[in-house]
Design an enzyme around this catalytic site. Structure first.
Site, PDB file in Angstrom:
ATOM      1  NE  ARG A  27      -3.677   0.460   2.250  1.00 27.30           N
ATOM      2  CZ  ARG A  27      -4.965   0.583   2.001  1.00 27.30           C
ATOM      3  NH1 ARG A  27      -5.695  -0.460   1.770  1.00 27.30           N
ATOM      4  NH2 ARG A  27      -5.533   1.769   1.981  1.00 27.30           N
ATOM      5  CD1 TRP A  74       2.879   5.369  -2.736  1.00 27.68           C
ATOM      6  CD2 TRP A  74       1.540   7.162  -2.709  1.00 27.68           C
ATOM      7  NE1 TRP A  74       2.785   5.857  -4.020  1.00 27.68           N
ATOM      8  CE2 TRP A  74       1.967   6.960  -4.040  1.00 27.68           C
ATOM      9  CE3 TRP A  74       0.689   8.250  -2.451  1.00 27.68           C
ATOM     10  CZ2 TRP A  74       1.580   7.776  -5.089  1.00 27.68           C
ATOM     11  CZ3 TRP A  74       0.302   9.058  -3.495  1.00 27.68           C
ATOM     12  CH2 TRP A  74       0.751   8.813  -4.809  1.00 27.68           C
ATOM     13  CG  ASN A 100      -4.777   5.795   3.758  1.00 27.68           C
ATOM     14  OD1 ASN A 100      -4.138   6.440   2.930  1.00 27.68           O
ATOM     15  ND2 ASN A 100      -5.603   4.822   3.428  1.00 27.68           N
ATOM     16  N   GLY A 101      -4.677   9.384   3.965  1.00 30.59           N
ATOM     17  CA  GLY A 101      -5.554  10.399   3.380  1.00 30.59           C
ATOM     18  C   GLY A 101      -4.852  11.739   3.338  1.00 30.59           C
ATOM     19  CD  GLU A 486      -3.663  -5.093 -17.614  1.00 34.05           C
ATOM     20  OE1 GLU A 486      -4.005  -3.901 -17.606  1.00 34.05           O
ATOM     21  OE2 GLU A 486      -3.229  -5.663 -16.592  1.00 34.05           O
ATOM     22  CE  LYS A 490      -0.175  -5.319 -14.707  1.00 31.60           C
ATOM     23  NZ  LYS A 490      -1.553  -5.060 -14.688  1.00 31.60           N
ATOM     24  CE  LYS A 608      -3.081  -5.062  -5.622  1.00 34.65           C
ATOM     25  NZ  LYS A 608      -2.834  -5.489  -6.994  1.00 34.65           N
TER      26      LYS A 608
HETATM   27  C1  AGP Z   1      -2.565  -2.360 -12.043  1.00 32.66           C
HETATM   28  O1  AGP Z   1      -1.488  -3.142 -12.378  1.00 32.66           O
HETATM   29  C2  AGP Z   1      -2.312  -1.079 -11.480  1.00 32.66           C
HETATM   30  N1  AGP Z   1      -1.326  -1.074 -10.491  1.00 32.66           N
HETATM   31  C3  AGP Z   1      -3.445  -0.097 -11.364  1.00 32.66           C
HETATM   32  O2  AGP Z   1      -3.639   0.359 -12.663  1.00 32.66           O
HETATM   33  C4  AGP Z   1      -4.797  -0.531 -10.773  1.00 32.66           C
HETATM   34  O3  AGP Z   1      -5.417  -1.444 -11.619  1.00 32.66           O
HETATM   35  C5  AGP Z   1      -5.678   0.721 -10.572  1.00 32.66           C
HETATM   36  O4  AGP Z   1      -5.043   1.580  -9.672  1.00 32.66           O
HETATM   37  C6  AGP Z   1      -7.071   0.393 -10.097  1.00 32.66           C
HETATM   38  O5  AGP Z   1      -7.066  -0.231  -8.850  1.00 32.66           O
HETATM   39  P1  AGP Z   1      -8.346  -0.955  -8.286  1.00 32.66           P
HETATM   40  O6  AGP Z   1      -8.645  -2.128  -9.162  1.00 32.66           O
HETATM   41  O7  AGP Z   1      -7.975  -1.366  -6.894  1.00 32.66           O
HETATM   42  O8  AGP Z   1      -9.470   0.031  -8.310  1.00 32.66           O
END
Ligand code: AGP
Length: 613
Positions: A27, A74, A100-101, A486, A490, A608
């Site tokens: 996170r 983060w 967080n926020g 996609e 990646k 994440k």
């Molecule tokens: C995916 O590999 C990414 N790290 C990112 O694009 C992610 O899919 C996006 O932030 C959306 O997240 P979520 O599915 O938790 O909403």
């Protein structure tokens, strides 16, 4: 985006929190810290860098006690450094916070507090929270009342946990808005708080999720929840079915690799209980879908971000093709500002692994405001996107730890396919034979995923050839165009290679100028309705000297003869082809990043769950 863990009970909080933080490091991972109450005093350890730095610090300067709170950060306000790492102590040293926020009005609050003589020790917005709590404590209020006053004064979205050495028998936490979840884990004579379930899964499966604008006072034996307005809340206790082992790396080098390989299981679980192969029918009871709504539904907006949005693009094609309902995909970050034309016959369908992505949640709120029905396809059980929706499909992917989303991409592909069939059936736009064939095809999914994983040895050879590249193009058409997006996402997010996904038919309108012998071009060309068109695009790339890496259907000699390198995927119904074409691309990104020696699970600058807008 940050990870939070709290513990209160008879055990030493330090190890419990460090273990929990380890499971939340995805996170945020630019600094970490921990605070415990010991002998009536708050002890804090924190440092810049990854959690391992904090572990080393605690080994050299041990602490112990209970209750305790910990945090992985983060950074939003203030560089990643020890002084900006959480937890933050107030001026008296008697209150400490993890957060967080973003405190949106922190500058204003900071000015007011500074005018009262408060000295700030960090560049963070978070520090205002702890000083405000101390301010209210100094007026004679107890911790929970001081916290409540503070929570109503700060603007923005937050997950917060507070401790005070004046009241060492409790932790106070709150969730305000969409900054990510706050989950309370119920133990026996001990209780836990976390931003995410995996942090506490090894201790308890009984959890309570706080809703927005709820706060809780958590002691060893009790959890009292109320709204910020002081109304008591009768909490619903959920039992989490996730296996704690699912959150471990096991035999794999990285979580991402493990999660790619878990797709056979996650897709099997995705189908379980939802598909009646005998009758050829789909069951998605948690959607609360009625035939009346299916009939009047005239428009679907899929909203999501990143990988989830790419899943949505595949879903759009499936829904329009099978259910014949107009469907458009809008990025979560854009939807709210696009003044969407929705009404009570519209559906806003969000897709999210975390269920906590701020942009996606904001899009849902916009949909709600405009009178649409809200559904979500979501992985994290009990997350906000699941709770605020009128109906949901739970992804069944299990915990996904790697920042690069993989199994939470393929699960919604199947969910949206099932949804399309269910809607088509209820609207009467497909006959029994078509429905039964579409449903029967789902039986193939786990085996298709398993055979696509067999590309791994070939992928490693391709990765060895590409590991030093600086740029890469991914081309696809139709249902495999989102797979080009996609595949490129990646690669760029974990290997830091500049990669672009492009609709192959658009190449001639400009981007083909990029192709020369230095440019690898990944062409997704399975046997689908766009196959012939992709052949022309492969030829065009070859004619300009590009190195073509094809994803092709086993036995497709034509593509094999044109491409420089080919990864063979099993033949399958075209509407399921994205499942088999994306898996080698996930593996390719993984192996390139691993060969480059990069931190695959925690790529730089990312987190994440993206809980800021
Ligand atoms: C995916 O590999 C990414 N790290 C990112 O694009 C992610 O899919 C996006 O932030 C959306 O997240 P979520 O599915 O938790 O909403």
């Amino acid at each position: 985006m940050c990870g939070i863990v709290g513990y209160i009970g008879p055990r030493d909080a330090t190890a419990i929190i460090l273990n929990g933080l380890k499971r939340l490091e995805y996170r945020g991972y630019d600094s970490a810290g921990l605070a415990v109450i010991h002998d009536g005093k708050i002890d804090v350890r924190r440092d810049a860098g990854k959690l391992s730095r904090l572990v080393e610090l605690i080994e050299s300067e041990p602490i112990s006690g209970s209750p305790g709170i910990g945090h992985t950060r983060w950074a939003t306000h203030g560089e990643p450094s020890a002084r900006n790492a959480h937890p933050h102590l107030g001026s008296t040293g008697e209150v400490v916070v993890v957060h967080n926020g973003i405190v949106e009005n922190y500058l204003e609050l900071k000015d007011e507090l500074s005018a009262e003589g408060v000295v700030f020790n960090s560049d963070t917005d978070t520090e205002t929270i702890v000083h405000l709590v101390e301010h209210y404590q100094s007026t004679g209020l107890d911790l929970s009342d001081s916290a409540r006053k503070t929570f109503t004064q700060i603007q923005g979205a937050h997950g917060i946990v507070l401790l005070s050495s004046k009241e060492p028998d409790k932790m106070v936490c709150a969730r305000i808005g969409n900054a990510g979840g706050v989950v309370i884990g119920l133990g026996d004579g001990e209780n836990f708080i976390a931003s995410d379930i995996p942090a506490i899964l090894e201790h308890t499966r009984k959890v309570i999720f706080l809703d927005s604008r709820q706060m809780a006072v958590v002691t060893r034996d009790n959890v009292h929840i109320e709204t910020l307005e002081g109304r008591p809340v009768d909490p619903q206790v959920h039992i989490v079915s996730w296996d704690p082992v699912a959150a471990e790396k096991g035999e794999y080098r990285h979580f991402m690799q493990k999660e790619i390989h878990e797709q056979v299981r996650s897709l099997t679980d995705t189908l379980a209980g939802r598909v009646d192969f005998e009758k050829g029918q789909i069951r998605l009871p948690e959607l609360n879908l009625t035939p009346e709504f299916a009939q009047r539904l005239d428009r679907i907006f899929i909203t999501a971000c990143g990988t989830a949005a790419h899943a949505g693009m595949v879903g759009k094609i499936l829904i329009e093709k099978i259910a014949r309902i107009p469907c458009e995909v809008q990025l979560g970050s854009e939807f709210r500002y696009s003044d969407p034309i929705t009404n009570k016959n519209s559906l806003v369908l969000s897709i999210s692994q975390s269920g906590e992505t701020a942009d996606t949640l904001a899009a849902m709120e916009e949909g709600r405001k405009k009178g649409a029905t809200l559904w979500s396809v979501v992985n994290a059980i009990g997350s906000q996107a699941m709770r605020i929706a009128d109906g949901f499909i739970s992804m069944q992917a299990g915990p996904e730890v790697g920042v690069a989303s993989t199994k939470a991409f393929t699960a919604p592909l199947v969910d949206l396919y099932m949804l399309a069939v269910l809607l088509a059936d209820m609207r009467g736009v497909i006959d029994n034979t078509v429905r039964k064939t579409l449903v029967a095809d789902l039986r193939l999914v786990p085996d298709l995923a398993s055979r696509a994983l067999n590309t791994e040895p070939g992928v490693e050879i391709v990765a060895g050839r590409l590991k030093d590249i600086r740029d890469c193009l991914y081309l696809g058409r139709g249902i495999n165009m989102p797979i080009a997006f996609e595949g490129a996402l990646k690669l760029k997010e974990i290997s830091y290679v500049h990669a672009e996904g492009y609709p192959a038919g658009e190449m001639k309108h400009g981007p083909i100028a990029l192709i020369d012998k230095m440019m690898p071009v990944v062409c997704i060309a399975p046997k689908d309705p766009w196959h012939d068109k992709m052949i022309s695009q492969i030829q065009q790339a070859k004619a300009r000297g590009g190195t073509v890496i094809a994803i092709a259907t086993e036995g497709d000699e034509l593509v094999g003869s044109l491409a420089d390198l080919t990864l063979w995927v099993p033949e399958c119904p075209w509407m399921l082809s994205p499942i088999v074409t994306v898996i080698p691309l996930q593996l390719l990104a993984y192996h390139i990043a691993a060969m480059r020696g990069l931190d695959v699970d925690q790529p730089r600058n990312l987190a994440k769950s993206v809980t800021v807008e």
